[in-house]
Design a protein around this motif. Sequence first.
Motif, PDB file in Angstrom:
ATOM      1  N   GLN A 125       0.686  -1.017  -0.031  1.00  0.00           N
ATOM      2  CA  GLN A 125      -0.377  -0.276  -0.204  1.00  0.00           C
ATOM      3  C   GLN A 125       0.779   1.303   0.214  1.00  0.00           C
ATOM      4  O   GLN A 125       0.522   2.539  -0.658  1.00  0.00           O
ATOM      5  CB  GLN A 125      -1.285   0.082   1.217  1.00  0.00           C
TER       6      GLN A 125
ATOM      7  N   THR B  40       0.847   4.443  -2.425  1.00  0.00           N
ATOM      8  CA  THR B  40       0.140   5.797  -2.731  1.00  0.00           C
ATOM      9  C   THR B  40       1.504   6.380  -2.933  1.00  0.00           C
ATOM     10  O   THR B  40       1.554   7.279  -3.676  1.00  0.00           O
ATOM     11  CB  THR B  40       0.567   5.778  -0.888  1.00  0.00           C
ATOM     12  N   ASP B  41       3.172   5.836  -2.366  1.00  0.00           N
ATOM     13  CA  ASP B  41       3.952   6.640  -3.789  1.00  0.00           C
ATOM     14  C   ASP B  41       3.522   7.856  -5.221  1.00  0.00           C
ATOM     15  O   ASP B  41       3.626   7.939  -5.498  1.00  0.00           O
ATOM     16  CB  ASP B  41       4.859   6.091  -3.114  1.00  0.00           C
TER      17      ASP B  41
ATOM     18  N   LYS C 130       0.690   6.881  -6.280  1.00  0.00           N
ATOM     19  CA  LYS C 130      -0.873   7.529  -7.483  1.00  0.00           C
ATOM     20  C   LYS C 130      -0.275   9.023  -6.761  1.00  0.00           C
ATOM     21  O   LYS C 130      -0.435   9.826  -7.414  1.00  0.00           O
ATOM     22  CB  LYS C 130      -2.392   7.168  -6.298  1.00  0.00           C
ATOM     23  N   ASN C 131       0.764   8.997  -5.452  1.00  0.00           N
ATOM     24  CA  ASN C 131       1.615  10.717  -5.407  1.00  0.00           C
ATOM     25  C   ASN C 131       2.505  11.277  -6.797  1.00  0.00           C
ATOM     26  O   ASN C 131       2.055  12.709  -7.340  1.00  0.00           O
ATOM     27  CB  ASN C 131       2.063  10.970  -4.162  1.00  0.00           C
TER      28      ASN C 131
END
Length: 285
Positions: free
Chosen positions: A222, A226-227, A229-230
Amino acid sequence: MATQMAMKKAAPAPVSAPLKVQQPMKQAAVPLKQSGTPVKSSSSSSSGGGSSFSSGGGGGGGGSSSGGGTGSSNYSGSAGGSFAGGGSVPDPVPVGPVMEDITIPDPLADPTYQRQKAELARAKADFDAQQSLAKAQYDGTVNTNMRQMGWRDSVPKSGLRKMLTGNNDPDPAGWDPTATGTAYGQSFAGNEGDFAGRGLYNSGLYAQAQGDLNNDFNDRRQGVLTDQKNWGDTQDLNRRNFEGQQNSTDLAAQSDAVAAIAARLGVNIDQVSPGRQNVIQREKV
């Protein structure tokens, strides 16, 4: 008696009254054919065989003659005339301004604007290529790291899960305990050997340990997602900023093209329409 007769004969002849000259009738727009031609007076008198005449022209004239008993006559006459054309001259018809058609070209077809548009298109193509390359490299790195961790898009079912789901359902994505050389595979094998060595392979402690292992790797995954997506959000922001700059540059180039055409043709800016030609009428200079 003879003396009285002689005196009567010697007495001067009575002077006749001056003759009235009748003016000729005016005729509009008919010029006099002859000037100075004697015209017989409307009234005449004679004395001793003499006659009197007067002559006149269209503009005025006079003549007289006197004669004695000899029957001879002398004429003197003059005539003058003047002519003025008849009828009134109409007022001149006012002449309106001479108009001309002006074709205002499409500013988007202006050569200077077209060159700037082509430069913007090349810059956009370069930016998109760089963005695509960066995304491909980043996503490739993420996928490589996930596979090294032991994540697989399809994990063969085994054990109880295979018994519960059967073989009809596709194998789900997840952590593959059989993926040797991966972080998850090594951790799974280590737990399995530890609890099997202590005779706790089928215990609840082993099941709890496996659950903790799965949660740990899920948290790692996860974090990676997340990285990713950022990073993608940052790329999208950069693209929107770039496109905004391109739009501003394009609008400025359009305004320059409109102003240049308006100045060259001597028309108003609002008469230059981006995207189409415009035909107007104006007074010819």
